[in-house]
Design a protein around this motif. Structure first.
Motif, PDB file in Angstrom:
ATOM      1  N   LEU A   1     -30.445 -32.688  -1.836  1.00  0.00           N
ATOM      2  CA  LEU A   1     -30.317 -33.768  -2.634  1.00  0.00           C
ATOM      3  C   LEU A   1     -32.009 -34.115  -3.162  1.00  0.00           C
ATOM      4  O   LEU A   1     -32.125 -34.016  -4.460  1.00  0.00           O
ATOM      5  CB  LEU A   1     -30.202 -35.147  -1.863  1.00  0.00           C
ATOM      6  CG  LEU A   1     -30.172 -36.303  -2.747  1.00  0.00           C
ATOM      7  CD1 LEU A   1     -29.262 -37.303  -2.107  1.00  0.00           C
ATOM      8  CD2 LEU A   1     -31.313 -37.129  -2.738  1.00  0.00           C
ATOM      9  N   ALA A   2     -32.950 -33.490  -2.523  1.00  0.00           N
ATOM     10  CA  ALA A   2     -34.400 -33.780  -2.808  1.00  0.00           C
ATOM     11  C   ALA A   2     -34.661 -32.525  -3.797  1.00  0.00           C
ATOM     12  O   ALA A   2     -35.366 -32.638  -4.674  1.00  0.00           O
ATOM     13  CB  ALA A   2     -35.301 -33.924  -1.858  1.00  0.00           C
ATOM     14  N   GLN A   3     -34.087 -31.286  -3.499  1.00  0.00           N
ATOM     15  CA  GLN A   3     -34.351 -30.281  -4.515  1.00  0.00           C
ATOM     16  C   GLN A   3     -33.947 -30.111  -5.669  1.00  0.00           C
ATOM     17  O   GLN A   3     -34.250 -30.051  -6.774  1.00  0.00           O
ATOM     18  CB  GLN A   3     -33.755 -28.851  -3.522  1.00  0.00           C
ATOM     19  CG  GLN A   3     -34.660 -28.561  -2.506  1.00  0.00           C
ATOM     20  CD  GLN A   3     -34.206 -27.461  -1.610  1.00  0.00           C
ATOM     21  OE1 GLN A   3     -33.027 -26.733  -1.929  1.00  0.00           O
ATOM     22  NE2 GLN A   3     -34.806 -26.949  -0.593  1.00  0.00           N
ATOM     23  N   VAL A   4     -32.569 -30.816  -5.937  1.00  0.00           N
ATOM     24  CA  VAL A   4     -31.853 -30.933  -7.256  1.00  0.00           C
ATOM     25  C   VAL A   4     -32.272 -32.336  -7.883  1.00  0.00           C
ATOM     26  O   VAL A   4     -31.990 -32.274  -9.111  1.00  0.00           O
ATOM     27  CB  VAL A   4     -30.279 -30.827  -7.105  1.00  0.00           C
ATOM     28  CG1 VAL A   4     -29.929 -29.452  -6.470  1.00  0.00           C
ATOM     29  CG2 VAL A   4     -29.626 -31.979  -6.207  1.00  0.00           C
ATOM     30  N   ASP A   5     -32.690 -33.141  -7.180  1.00  0.00           N
ATOM     31  CA  ASP A   5     -32.833 -34.461  -7.680  1.00  0.00           C
ATOM     32  C   ASP A   5     -34.277 -35.219  -7.519  1.00  0.00           C
ATOM     33  O   ASP A   5     -35.161 -35.166  -8.450  1.00  0.00           O
ATOM     34  CB  ASP A   5     -31.799 -35.381  -7.475  1.00  0.00           C
ATOM     35  CG  ASP A   5     -31.691 -36.486  -8.436  1.00  0.00           C
ATOM     36  OD1 ASP A   5     -31.156 -36.709  -9.672  1.00  0.00           O
ATOM     37  OD2 ASP A   5     -32.055 -37.769  -8.035  1.00  0.00           O
ATOM     38  N   SER A   6     -34.326 -35.521  -6.449  1.00  0.00           N
ATOM     39  CA  SER A   6     -35.416 -36.813  -6.183  1.00  0.00           C
ATOM     40  C   SER A   6     -36.866 -36.400  -6.122  1.00  0.00           C
ATOM     41  O   SER A   6     -37.697 -37.048  -6.390  1.00  0.00           O
ATOM     42  CB  SER A   6     -35.273 -37.692  -4.856  1.00  0.00           C
ATOM     43  OG  SER A   6     -35.212 -36.817  -3.973  1.00  0.00           O
ATOM     44  N   SER A   7     -37.071 -34.865  -6.114  1.00  0.00           N
ATOM     45  CA  SER A   7     -38.507 -34.484  -5.913  1.00  0.00           C
ATOM     46  C   SER A   7     -38.933 -34.077  -7.316  1.00  0.00           C
ATOM     47  O   SER A   7     -40.243 -34.075  -7.521  1.00  0.00           O
ATOM     48  CB  SER A   7     -38.509 -32.892  -5.044  1.00  0.00           C
ATOM     49  OG  SER A   7     -37.880 -32.010  -6.117  1.00  0.00           O
ATOM     50  N   VAL A   8     -38.124 -34.418  -8.348  1.00  0.00           N
ATOM     51  CA  VAL A   8     -38.917 -34.253  -9.738  1.00  0.00           C
ATOM     52  C   VAL A   8     -38.540 -35.265 -10.477  1.00  0.00           C
ATOM     53  O   VAL A   8     -37.529 -36.285 -10.439  1.00  0.00           O
ATOM     54  CB  VAL A   8     -37.782 -33.086 -10.507  1.00  0.00           C
ATOM     55  CG1 VAL A   8     -38.008 -33.080 -11.907  1.00  0.00           C
ATOM     56  CG2 VAL A   8     -37.843 -31.824  -9.739  1.00  0.00           C
ATOM     57  N   GLY A   9     -39.502 -35.741 -11.298  1.00  0.00           N
ATOM     58  CA  GLY A   9     -39.396 -37.113 -12.116  1.00  0.00           C
ATOM     59  C   GLY A   9     -40.577 -38.181 -11.968  1.00  0.00           C
ATOM     60  O   GLY A   9     -40.774 -38.720 -12.669  1.00  0.00           O
ATOM     61  N   GLY A  10     -41.151 -37.876 -10.796  1.00  0.00           N
ATOM     62  CA  GLY A  10     -42.207 -39.190 -10.551  1.00  0.00           C
ATOM     63  C   GLY A  10     -42.134 -40.294  -9.898  1.00  0.00           C
ATOM     64  O   GLY A  10     -42.598 -41.147 -10.055  1.00  0.00           O
ATOM     65  N   LYS A  11     -40.552 -40.466  -9.564  1.00  0.00           N
ATOM     66  CA  LYS A  11     -40.298 -41.848  -9.102  1.00  0.00           C
ATOM     67  C   LYS A  11     -40.592 -41.734  -7.637  1.00  0.00           C
ATOM     68  O   LYS A  11     -40.035 -40.977  -6.811  1.00  0.00           O
ATOM     69  CB  LYS A  11     -38.688 -42.029  -9.324  1.00  0.00           C
ATOM     70  CG  LYS A  11     -38.357 -42.697 -10.744  1.00  0.00           C
ATOM     71  CD  LYS A  11     -36.763 -42.991 -10.730  1.00  0.00           C
ATOM     72  CE  LYS A  11     -36.527 -43.511 -11.762  1.00  0.00           C
ATOM     73  NZ  LYS A  11     -35.087 -44.079 -11.956  1.00  0.00           N
ATOM     74  N   VAL A  12     -41.230 -42.889  -7.221  1.00  0.00           N
ATOM     75  CA  VAL A  12     -41.595 -42.731  -5.817  1.00  0.00           C
ATOM     76  C   VAL A  12     -41.371 -44.352  -5.381  1.00  0.00           C
ATOM     77  O   VAL A  12     -41.768 -45.289  -6.069  1.00  0.00           O
ATOM     78  CB  VAL A  12     -43.286 -42.501  -5.754  1.00  0.00           C
ATOM     79  CG1 VAL A  12     -43.262 -40.868  -5.688  1.00  0.00           C
ATOM     80  CG2 VAL A  12     -44.182 -43.023  -6.359  1.00  0.00           C
ATOM     81  N   ALA A  13     -41.209 -44.457  -4.026  1.00  0.00           N
ATOM     82  CA  ALA A  13     -40.961 -45.904  -3.871  1.00  0.00           C
ATOM     83  C   ALA A  13     -40.663 -46.368  -2.421  1.00  0.00           C
ATOM     84  O   ALA A  13     -40.415 -45.211  -1.732  1.00  0.00           O
ATOM     85  CB  ALA A  13     -39.466 -46.460  -4.426  1.00  0.00           C
ATOM     86  N   VAL A  14     -40.467 -47.442  -1.914  1.00  0.00           N
ATOM     87  CA  VAL A  14     -40.084 -47.802  -0.658  1.00  0.00           C
ATOM     88  C   VAL A  14     -39.277 -48.954  -0.478  1.00  0.00           C
ATOM     89  O   VAL A  14     -39.009 -49.754  -1.980  1.00  0.00           O
ATOM     90  CB  VAL A  14     -41.164 -48.331   0.328  1.00  0.00           C
ATOM     91  CG1 VAL A  14     -42.052 -47.121   0.472  1.00  0.00           C
ATOM     92  CG2 VAL A  14     -42.109 -49.445  -0.404  1.00  0.00           C
TER      93      VAL A  14
END
Length: 352
Positions: A131-144
């Motif tokens: 999931l992180a490799q194809v999506d969440s690691s790219v794009g600069g969205k960070v959050a809690v």
């Protein structure tokens, strides 16, 4: 394989290569000549890759690590002080570096810490889940997360580099392989019918794995293109949220215990497309195509939760703009659009 996300001063490279973790130091040196590196990881991933990465980087840098419990519960807002304290104890400065080593939770959490500690420290993403490799690691969205909902406190803060090693998927529990496949399927649904058809052509994930580098590359390339056009999530980038409005609401309803992110998104994609068909906003039978592909990769497609129970969570969704809910619908596989609606469209269906 490598890509460049071109965002002027926020541009960064993405490298995809099996075994890249074995020489991560060479890549880190290209973007960081400072003194200290703090690795933020979880109790599962660090056990697999933490010592290896620390030993590599310790030749050139002072390296420390902070470990959180694996799972969405570690993305809580109230965990932040303990992380900041670890950085202070290590005497990390604005010229040092944070590495996010882990899945989507670690990437979001470490990225938010990097964005906010001392008003911003360089960070590198080393995503270890599909999931992180194809999506969440790219794009600069960070959050809690807050108790009221997911990713409600966050920032747009880009990494200096993303290093993707598909070999890390070998240590991923099977459930989280399928969790990541939901986001891969999403990319096929919103932007690439060829990818969707390709996913259909494999017998199973083991069969797909022979082409994993190309599949990760294609997903990341789609995301790169969308992010370059819309860095702050008000236009084109909204289509990346296909299935996420209902998915996030389901995750929160079950307090992140029952469904993983990808499982919830799978349900969201199928059920929202079904709703769209019932209102003639998508062609008839489209949800069945998505459903069959999701089920092929062992993903759930229905939750049977009463819609009314999800409305509170949906009302806090960040895609609510000007009191309208931005729903991502499909004209066809590979052809998505943003549909502004109120809650009546979703409420028309008793259960999701």
């Amino acid at each position: 394989m490598d890509l460049m996300v071109s965002l002027k001063e926020n541009s960064y490279p993405i490298y995809i290569e099996s075994g890249i973790l074995n020489h991560a130091d060479k890549y880190i040196k290209q973007i960081f000549q400072g003194n200290k590196i703090m690795i933020i990881s979880d109790d599962q991933v660090y056990g697999y890759y933490g010592k290896q990465l620390t030993d590599l980087l310790s030749k050139d840098y002072l390296v420390d690590h902070v470990i959180v419990e694996h799972g969405e519960q570690s993305k809580r807002f109230d965990i932040l002080p303990s992380l900041y304290k670890a950085l202070l104890n290590f005497k990390l400065t604005r010229t040092d570096l944070i590495i996010a080593l882990g899945g989507g939770v670690i990437g979001d959490l470490a990225g938010f810490v990097a964005a906010t500690f001392l008003r911003g420290i360089k960070f590198v993403q080393i995503p270890t889940s599909l999931l992180a490799q194809v999506d969440s690691s790219v794009g600069g969205k960070v959050a809690v997360d807050l108790p009221e909902g997911k990713n409600l406190v966050g920032a747009f803060y880009h990494p200096k580099m993303v290093l993707i090693d598909p070999l890390t998927l070998k240590t991923l529990p099977e459930r989280f392989i399928y969790d990541g496949m939901a986001e891969v399927i999403k990319y096929g649904c919103i932007k690439d019918k060829k990818l969707f058809d390709k996913l259909n052509s494999y017998q199973d994930f083991n069969d797909l794995y022979q082409d994993i580098d190309q599949i990760i590359y294609r997903c990341v390339d789609i995301k790169r293109d969308v992010v370059e056009k819309d860095q702050f999530d008000f236009g084109d980038r909204l289509v990346l949220n296909f299935g996420h409005t209902l998915g996030h609401a389901l995750e929160q309803y079950y307090h992140y215990q029952k469904y993983s992110h990808g499982e919830a998104v799978s349900i969201g994609m199928v059920q929202l497309t079904k709703i769209a068909e019932e209102h003639n906003l998508s062609p008839q039978g489209l949800h069945l195509q998505i459903q069959e592909l999701c089920q092929k990769y062992h993903l759930p497609v229905v939750s049977n939760v009463e819609t009314e129970k999800l409305i509170d969570a949906i009302s806090l969704d960040k895609k609510n703009i000007n009191k309208k809910l931005s729903l991502i619908l499909l004209k066809d596989i590979g052809d998505s659009y943003v549909y502004q609606s109120d809650y009546s469209l979703i409420k028309a269906k008793d259960r999701i």
